[in-house]
Motif scaffolding. Sequence first.
Motif, PDB file in Angstrom:
ATOM      1  N   ALA A   1     -27.891  -5.537 -12.126  1.00  0.00           N
ATOM      2  CA  ALA A   1     -29.075  -4.875 -11.558  1.00  0.00           C
ATOM      3  C   ALA A   1     -29.372  -5.511 -10.211  1.00  0.00           C
ATOM      4  O   ALA A   1     -29.347  -6.737 -10.069  1.00  0.00           O
ATOM      5  CB  ALA A   1     -30.268  -5.021 -12.497  1.00  0.00           C
ATOM      6  N   GLU A   2     -29.636  -4.671  -9.229  1.00  0.00           N
ATOM      7  CA  GLU A   2     -29.912  -5.145  -7.875  1.00  0.00           C
ATOM      8  C   GLU A   2     -31.299  -4.666  -7.443  1.00  0.00           C
ATOM      9  O   GLU A   2     -31.665  -3.513  -7.651  1.00  0.00           O
ATOM     10  CB  GLU A   2     -28.845  -4.625  -6.917  1.00  0.00           C
ATOM     11  N   LEU A   3     -32.060  -5.578  -6.846  1.00  0.00           N
ATOM     12  CA  LEU A   3     -33.381  -5.234  -6.311  1.00  0.00           C
ATOM     13  C   LEU A   3     -33.516  -5.858  -4.931  1.00  0.00           C
ATOM     14  O   LEU A   3     -33.390  -7.077  -4.766  1.00  0.00           O
ATOM     15  CB  LEU A   3     -34.494  -5.751  -7.225  1.00  0.00           C
ATOM     16  N   ASP A   4     -33.718  -5.027  -3.934  1.00  0.00           N
ATOM     17  CA  ASP A   4     -33.859  -5.488  -2.547  1.00  0.00           C
ATOM     18  C   ASP A   4     -32.679  -6.368  -2.121  1.00  0.00           C
ATOM     19  O   ASP A   4     -32.850  -7.402  -1.456  1.00  0.00           O
ATOM     20  CB  ASP A   4     -35.172  -6.264  -2.372  1.00  0.00           C
ATOM     21  N   GLY A   5     -31.474  -5.949  -2.537  1.00  0.00           N
ATOM     22  CA  GLY A   5     -30.264  -6.660  -2.132  1.00  0.00           C
ATOM     23  C   GLY A   5     -29.962  -7.914  -2.925  1.00  0.00           C
ATOM     24  O   GLY A   5     -29.008  -8.635  -2.616  1.00  0.00           O
ATOM     25  N   LYS A   6     -30.722  -8.189  -3.973  1.00  0.00           N
ATOM     26  CA  LYS A   6     -30.548  -9.412  -4.771  1.00  0.00           C
ATOM     27  C   LYS A   6     -30.177  -9.054  -6.205  1.00  0.00           C
ATOM     28  O   LYS A   6     -30.735  -8.122  -6.778  1.00  0.00           O
ATOM     29  CB  LYS A   6     -31.847 -10.229  -4.745  1.00  0.00           C
ATOM     30  N   ILE A   7     -29.237  -9.797  -6.794  1.00  0.00           N
ATOM     31  CA  ILE A   7     -28.882  -9.600  -8.202  1.00  0.00           C
ATOM     32  C   ILE A   7     -30.025 -10.133  -9.065  1.00  0.00           C
ATOM     33  O   ILE A   7     -30.358 -11.328  -9.018  1.00  0.00           O
ATOM     34  CB  ILE A   7     -27.573 -10.326  -8.570  1.00  0.00           C
TER      35      ILE A   7
END
Length: 525
Positions: free
Chosen positions: A57-63
């Motif tokens: 899962a990625e959020l704002d380019g972060k795992i």
Amino acid sequence: MDTNIIIRKETKDDYYNTELCTLRAFWNIHGPGCNEHLMVHKLRQSEDYLPEISRVAELDGKIVGVIMYHKARVVDGDKETEIIAFGPLAVEPTCFSKGVGGLLLKETLKIAREAGYLGIALCGEPDYYPKYGFLRGAGSGLEHAVFGTPDPFMIYPLNEGFEKLRGKFYEAKVFEECDDEAEIAEYTKKFPYYKPLKLSCQWLHKERLGRISEVQKNSFVIRFWELEIPAKLKGNFYERSSEELPVVGDYVTFAYNPKGESTILSVCERASLLQRPDQAKTGVMQYMAANVDVAFIVTSLNEDYSYNRIARYSSVALEAGVKPVVILTKSDLCGDVDRYIEEVKSISDRIEVHAVSALQGIGVDALERYFVPGTTICLMGSSGAGKSTLINTLSGEEVMKTGEVRTSDSTGKHTTTYRRLLELGNGVTIIDMPGMREIGIANSEEGVKDTFADIVELESCCRFSNCRHETEPGCAIKAAIQNGELSEERYELYQSLSRENVRNYAKKKEISKWIKAEKKARKYR
């Protein structure tokens, strides 16, 4: 649920961040540190790994999440049937309550069903997975090959035929290769330092583990990874003694509330507890900070310097099992630094002493040996002694505000008005105390004895065990003073602190007795 979360396949560029996310998700949950990040690393290299189902899962380019699937099997006598399992399912701890885990489950369960797999078996959180359709394994005809059918053993039918399976469930063999402590420790060095903790509250389930970073009356702030979370006490705390209430530095379990104040559920066992009498409430103890390893007793080499106060601070630290390190600041403004160093050393052989000038960079390098990852350092001393300047110099950035010093009396303005916990980037934690020009002694008999261990030893050499060190013959104390082995001023300070400790501790016991009686009386009103 955050609608910006992207569920996708992992790439090679994600490997480090996927493992870091996994490490943070499981750190100190089941015991000191974790090994799940090593599991992820080894599972990728296993023939049982199923990358076609696994997702991140990625959020704002972060795992911020990962679910790793692998082949598993059910064995019934000579018959062996392939099913699947997953683990770890990890969610970045600062992204709890965003629906990351649910999104990973929903998408991958659909992929696994469409791929034709019979079903899933696993050991996981029994309060979490049933929300997504998982069933108790007990009574299904399946059992875990090692654990049997405890509550955490669950199943999830994917396609027709799963319900007919009988036998023992085996995970991928790679999970049996992740328990070597030396290998785990070595692999963990790849990642930022986080302190492993061994606490009686582990295993943690719904509750979270954090550390108290601020206390102001009945309001608390919990440091949870990089978050500062406002919190209140669970109701039953108000029936407990003040010693059992959270203080700065305490590790606590809490129920997380992303929309308001979280609730502190328990205070974990303490490695140390700094305390002193509350000057405003005679006989009442003030509990200052917990889980401190080193006390920096900071005093400047000007009018702030006090031999008596350093001895008091040292006794309080030693009583708590904390290492006292006296730091004489502003050494560049003093013409006889060595005299002060020797004078402080004479207080106790348990004290370490350093003279520094933070602004000039003199002696600062010698303090770096205390900045070991995982160490908590408490700053004690008067306002204007240079505590903030010292820490800013050592950390290489302005993490603490500094104040001016009044030229009239060489003392400083209060830059810290309440105790607070700060985490430096190197794994060191700082607890900053408000400036204290006076510090009382109570409940510190062992601390006083440790500080003046040489005097205690001399007392044991007196001819009479009840020697008052006045006119009795064979008095080792009088002999040591006469031959210059012991200064009269130092012995008087020892006597003064000992009397103060007994007097204040007696008041504390009397007040504690009254409080207990009052609480007992309330129950029958």
